[in-house]
Write an enzyme that holds these catalytic residues in place. Structure first.
Site, PDB file in Angstrom:
ATOM      1  N   HIS A  61       4.428 -14.213   2.683  1.00 27.19           N
ATOM      2  CA  HIS A  61       3.839 -12.965   3.383  1.00 27.19           C
ATOM      3  C   HIS A  61       2.653 -13.231   3.889  1.00 27.19           C
ATOM      4  CE1 HIS A  61       6.563 -12.041  -0.172  1.00 27.19           C
ATOM      5  NE2 HIS A  61       6.823 -10.675   0.487  1.00 27.19           N
TER       6      HIS A  61
ATOM      7  N   GLY B  53       1.770  -0.496  -1.169  1.00 30.28           N
ATOM      8  CA  GLY B  53       2.631  -0.258  -2.436  1.00 30.28           C
ATOM      9  C   GLY B  53       2.097  -0.062  -3.618  1.00 30.28           C
TER      10      GLY B  53
ATOM     11  N   ASN C  37      -3.649  -0.867   5.163  1.00 35.06           N
ATOM     12  CA  ASN C  37      -3.002  -0.980   6.755  1.00 35.06           C
ATOM     13  C   ASN C  37      -1.967  -0.263   7.056  1.00 35.06           C
ATOM     14  OD1 ASN C  37      -0.607  -2.161   5.375  1.00 35.06           O
ATOM     15  ND2 ASN C  37      -1.395  -3.983   5.144  1.00 35.06           N
TER      16      ASN C  37
ATOM     17  N   ILE D  82       1.111  -0.089   6.662  1.00 26.87           N
ATOM     18  CA  ILE D  82       2.345  -0.455   6.984  1.00 26.87           C
ATOM     19  C   ILE D  82       2.919  -1.148   5.555  1.00 26.87           C
ATOM     20  CG2 ILE D  82       3.339  -2.708   7.617  1.00 26.87           C
ATOM     21  CD1 ILE D  82       2.860  -0.671  10.080  1.00 26.87           C
TER      22      ILE D  82
ATOM     23  N   HIS E 203       4.755  -8.571   7.594  1.00 28.76           N
ATOM     24  CA  HIS E 203       4.751  -8.404   6.099  1.00 28.76           C
ATOM     25  C   HIS E 203       5.285  -9.476   5.421  1.00 28.76           C
ATOM     26  CE1 HIS E 203       5.101  -6.995   1.997  1.00 28.76           C
ATOM     27  NE2 HIS E 203       6.360  -7.475   2.159  1.00 28.76           N
TER      28      HIS E 203
ATOM     29  N   GLU F 176       3.191   5.636 -20.470  1.00 29.70           N
ATOM     30  CA  GLU F 176       3.826   4.479 -21.053  1.00 29.70           C
ATOM     31  C   GLU F 176       3.710   3.479 -20.186  1.00 29.70           C
ATOM     32  OE1 GLU F 176       5.794   7.394 -20.796  1.00 29.70           O
ATOM     33  OE2 GLU F 176       5.782   8.177 -22.731  1.00 29.70           O
TER      34      GLU F 176
ATOM     35  N   HIS G  76      16.531  11.444 -27.047  1.00 30.75           N
ATOM     36  CA  HIS G  76      15.571  10.723 -27.731  1.00 30.75           C
ATOM     37  C   HIS G  76      16.268   9.551 -28.796  1.00 30.75           C
ATOM     38  CE1 HIS G  76      13.351  13.925 -25.953  1.00 30.75           C
ATOM     39  NE2 HIS G  76      12.225  13.781 -26.800  1.00 30.75           N
TER      40      HIS G  76
HETATM   41  C1  LIG Z   1       7.517  -2.594  -8.190  1.00 26.07           C
HETATM   42  C2  LIG Z   1       8.010  -3.396  -6.877  1.00 26.07           C
HETATM   43  N1  LIG Z   1       8.817  -2.659  -6.137  1.00 26.07           N
HETATM   44  C3  LIG Z   1       9.184  -3.448  -4.614  1.00 26.07           C
HETATM   45  C4  LIG Z   1       8.551  -4.435  -4.500  1.00 26.07           C
HETATM   46  C5  LIG Z   1       9.054  -5.210  -3.355  1.00 26.07           C
HETATM   47  N2  LIG Z   1       7.810  -5.258  -2.138  1.00 26.07           N
HETATM   48  C6  LIG Z   1       7.048  -6.344  -2.005  1.00 26.07           C
HETATM   49  S1  LIG Z   1       5.758  -5.865  -1.253  1.00 26.07           S
HETATM   50  C7  LIG Z   1       6.366  -4.073  -0.744  1.00 26.07           C
HETATM   51  C8  LIG Z   1       5.578  -3.142  -0.123  1.00 26.07           C
HETATM   52  C9  LIG Z   1       4.804  -3.576   0.988  1.00 26.07           C
HETATM   53  O1  LIG Z   1       3.917  -2.718   1.325  1.00 26.07           O
HETATM   54  P1  LIG Z   1       2.473  -3.008   1.053  1.00 26.07           P
HETATM   55  O2  LIG Z   1       2.230  -2.863  -0.367  1.00 26.07           O
HETATM   56  O3  LIG Z   1       1.546  -2.075   2.040  1.00 26.07           O
HETATM   57  O4  LIG Z   1       1.913  -4.749   1.526  1.00 26.07           O
HETATM   58  P2  LIG Z   1       1.681  -5.020   2.909  1.00 26.07           P
HETATM   59  O5  LIG Z   1       2.856  -4.475   3.666  1.00 26.07           O
HETATM   60  O6  LIG Z   1       0.286  -4.639   3.332  1.00 26.07           O
HETATM   61  O7  LIG Z   1       1.784  -6.380   2.752  1.00 26.07           O
HETATM   62  C10 LIG Z   1       7.274  -4.181  -1.498  1.00 26.07           C
HETATM   63  C11 LIG Z   1       8.374  -2.747  -1.482  1.00 26.07           C
HETATM   64  C12 LIG Z   1       7.621  -4.940  -5.337  1.00 26.07           C
HETATM   65  N3  LIG Z   1       7.143  -6.088  -5.033  1.00 26.07           N
HETATM   66  N4  LIG Z   1       7.268  -4.499  -6.538  1.00 26.07           N
END
Ligand SMILES: Cc1ncc(C[n+]2csc(CCOP(=O)(O)OP(=O)(O)O)c2C)c(N)n1
Length: 699
Positions: free
Chosen positions: A39, A169, A198, A200, A274, A423, A485
């Site tokens: 990335h 994320g 960012n 995105i 990304h 949790e 439960h």
């Molecule tokens: C819990 C979880 N779900 C999905 C992913 C897969 N994943 C990696 S990065 C990402 C999202 C990328 O967007 P962002 O967080 O904004 O990072 P950027 O694009 O700025 O690098 C996803 C869905 C993950 N790493 N963890």
């Protein structure tokens, strides 16, 4: 709070700043390109703010990544780890350039996401989004808790910040709200989060899914929030960080408007930056556009390296300064200083487990959760590093320690934690506390809700973190609350996590021994699985093997009355052990000699020698397993054709004993099924006076 004098840095001129930032950017770009995987976008966009932090204020010593009072830095957006590895290399951690060239390759110290314990300077394994942020909350909690315990007027020996870098994320994941809410409530002013805003994510613009006002959201949690529009403006980011440090009453969020893939002519501000290499041509164009030599790859200008490596002297001086302060503290408070060292090393004090209670049948039937509560009381008073609580179920999970107060903003010395109904964050906060060191963290909820904290439990196991889980209401035997439960598949789910030790004690005395295992385990998590319902206390005079047997995971609780080979082995866990004992009596009345093996921990039993296991479970003796949970897993553990009285559906709402009976958990059914194992043709077995009413379980 401003950084200590020893840590003041001299800002580089802007041109040198830019050179350093581009060094980080292009190291990351080249790593991803060489690996043909990874990335590049987040490192390119966030390099400047990371540099502002690491160069201007982060307190760390590349030569001693474990120094107790260092600032913690967590890259919660673990997919951007090329940036972290670049930082670790250029600032002088033991991470040679060769390792950067081996990014994402077998055996390298630069894995695809940061892994705690693999790379010096990586404070937490990250990648599952949101977890790192909650780890940071746990670390910030550990910092204030240890500060409250050890700091004395004029002696601030615990005094560091926790920084987390998050992405969209991280903040989209629900755990960010759970953890953000706790951090705000607890006024964790030394927690500072940099947000790579960012716009995105993988599927495109955040306009697709993420349109709430993040700043307002965190402000509502009680955070101090700031926005920086120019992500490449080092001084502005540094100033925002300075403001955040001065804000001691609230955690800080600094949203920095970064640009994913910054500098790439065709990929900046697009999702294409990304998660895949820029491509050879785009790397060339980006380097040209930013006035960077196209080759060789992994170029590090000498002036940049010289400046960045000053971190070694700076960090060394900061550590020396802390050590001299610690010496002064030790002179005035020698016992406290020794105690500090002990808890940081996770050593246990002498005698911590002497005279733990030995329960007798005269104590009356007791739920294992109740017995656990009594043990927590004792251990909590002997081990001031024990700190934990429950996700709003303390009266049920019996997780509080009497007389130690609540951990709350007015009293960070309190040790009973109230996680609220959160949790997932609870699990990740426990991980952060364990990663910080100095505490033995524990957390409790109903076993069925452990599913809500599976992501952090998996990370605890992966990182070999000594976290203790207390899961009560451990089977359909919990009764009236019904199938929502009543856990069924959770036990095997926990057991299947590599490195997790699960213990399901059969009575109060096994519970004492289970706690001995949990506290004694310095590496790796332990899950204690406990009943809601009362169970008879097993008499230690009749069953003297209990205290040592539990440590081995499985042991002979009651053998066949003759000293020879038993006709059948009944393996049971937890609340089903008394049924096995009673079933054994009924079998004996019919001339069948049964051995009862109590197996509180399949994980621990599996780790014993072949010899020991064969002694307990002779290969030529039939076996019957009795456990009020999914039978999945037992066959691979004890043998493919071994019958199990278990549950392969969900439970039902009714009083616990009624539910247990309907699912076949009666001594009579144990006896009957044992006869079936021994002689499948036999129609009627002498197990009950009347004809059986029970279902047979998943036999
Ligand atoms: C819990 C979880 N779900 C999905 C992913 C897969 N994943 C990696 S990065 C990402 C999202 C990328 O967007 P962002 O967080 O904004 O990072 P950027 O694009 O700025 O690098 C996803 C869905 C993950 N790493 N963890």
């Amino acid at each position: 709070m401003a950084p200590s004098a020893a840590f003041a840095t001299i800002a580089a001129p802007p041109a040198l700043d830019e050179l350093c930032i581009n060094t980080l950017r292009f190291l990351a770009v080249d790593m991803v390109q060489k690996a043909n995987s990874g990335h590049p976008g987040l490192p390119m966009g966030s390099a400047a703010m990371a540099y502002a932090l690491w160069d201007r204020s982060l307190k760390y010593n590349p030569r001693d990544p474990h120094w107790p009072d260092r600032d913690r830095f967590i890259l919660s957006a673990g997919h951007g780890c090329a940036l972290l590895y670049a930082l670790l290399h250029v600032t002088g951690f033991d991470l040679p350039l060769e390792e950067l060239k081996l990014f994402r390759q077998w055996g390298s110290r630069t894995p695809g996401h940061p892994e705690y314990g693999k790379t010096p300077g990586v404070e937490a394994t990250t990648g599952p989004l949101g977890q790192g942020l909650a780890n940071g909350v746990g670390m910030a909690i550990a910092e204030v808790a240890l500060g409250a315990r050890f700091n004395r007027p004029g002696h601030q020996i615990v005094d560091h910040f926790t920084y987390v870098l998050v992405s969209d994320g991280d903040l989209e994941e629900g755990i960010s709200s759970e953890a953000g809410s706790i951090a705000g409530h607890q006024h964790l002013g030394k927690l500072i989060v940099l947000y790579a805003d960012n716009h995105i994510t993988i599927e495109g613009s955040t306009e697709l899914t993420f349109t709430e006002d993040r700043m307002a959201r965190f402000a509502a949690f009680g955070w101090h929030v700031q926005r920086v529009e120019q992500s490449n403006d080092v001084e502005t980011v540094a100033l925002a960080l300075e403001n955040a440090r001065k804000e001691t009453d609230r955690p800080s969020l600094i949203a920095v408007r970064t640009h994913i893939g910054f500098g790439s002519p065709h990929k900046q501000d697009t999702a294409a930056a990304h998660g895949e290499p820029l491509g050879v041509e785009e790397v060339r164009l980006t380097k040209e556009a930013m006035n960077w030599p196209v080759s060789p790859a992994f170029h590090i200008p000498a002036e940049a390296l010289e400046h960045l490596r000053r971190a070694v002297d700076r960090g060394g001086a900061a550590q020396v300064e802390w050590e001299s302060r610690f010496k002064a503290f030790a002179q005035e408070y020698p016992a406290l200083a020794t105690e500090f060292q002990r808890v940081i090393d996770r050593d246990l004090p002498k005698g911590w487990d002497t005279d733990l209670p030995a329960f007798t049948p005269a104590d009356g039937p007791m739920a294992t959760r109740v017995a656990s509560g009594k043990v927590i009381e004792i251990l909590g008073s002997r081990l001031p590093e024990m700190m934990g609580g429950s996700a709003d179920l303390a009266p049920s999970t019996h997780t509080n320690i009497d007389g130690v107060g609540n951990f709350e903003p007015e009293d960070w010395a309190g040790r009973n934690m109230h996680f609220g109904i959160r949790e997932n964050a609870m699990g990740a906060i426990l991980n952060g506390m364990a990663l910080h060191s100095g505490l033995i963290p524990y957390g409790g909820t109903f076993l069925v809700f452990c599913d809500y904290m599976r992501p952090p439990m998996r990370l605890a196991a992966m990182n070999a973190l000594p976290v203790i889980y207390i899961f009560t209401h451990d089977s359909i035997g919990m009764g009236e609350d019904g199938p929502t439960h009543q856990p069924v598949e959770q036990l095997i789910g926990l057991r299947s996590i590599p490195g997790m030790v699960v213990l399901r004690p059969a009575d109060a005395n096994e519970t004492v021994a289970a706690w001995r295992v949990a506290i004694g385990r310095k590496q790796g998590p332990v899950a204690l699985v406990l009943t809601r319902q009362s169970l008879p206390v097993l008499d230690l005079n009749l069953y003297p093997a209990i205290p040592t047997g539990v440590l081995l995971g499985g042991y002979i609780l009651a053998d066949s009355p003759t000293s020879g080979r038993p006709d059948i082995v009944l393996i049971a866990t937890g609340s089903e052990v008394p049924l096995a004992l009673e079933g054994r009596e009924r079998l004996a009345a019919g001339g069948v000699h049964a051995r009862v093996v109590s197996m509180p921990s399949t994980n621990l039993f599996a780790a014993q020698s072949d010899d020991y296991r064969a002694r307990i479970l002779p290969t030529d003796v039939p076996i019957l397993v009795i456990e009020a949970g999914s039978p999945v897993g037992w066959q691979s553990f004890v043998g493919p054709r071994i019958p199990v009285i278990g549950i392969d559906t969900f439970g039902s709402s009714a009083p616990g004993p009624v539910v247990m009976e309907h699912y076949g958990f009666t001594a009579e059914n144990v006896c009957r099924q044992a006869h079936r194992v021994l002689d499948r043709k036999k129609e009627k077995a002498p197990c009950a006076l009347e004809s059986p009413q029970t279902m047979e379980g998943s036999f």
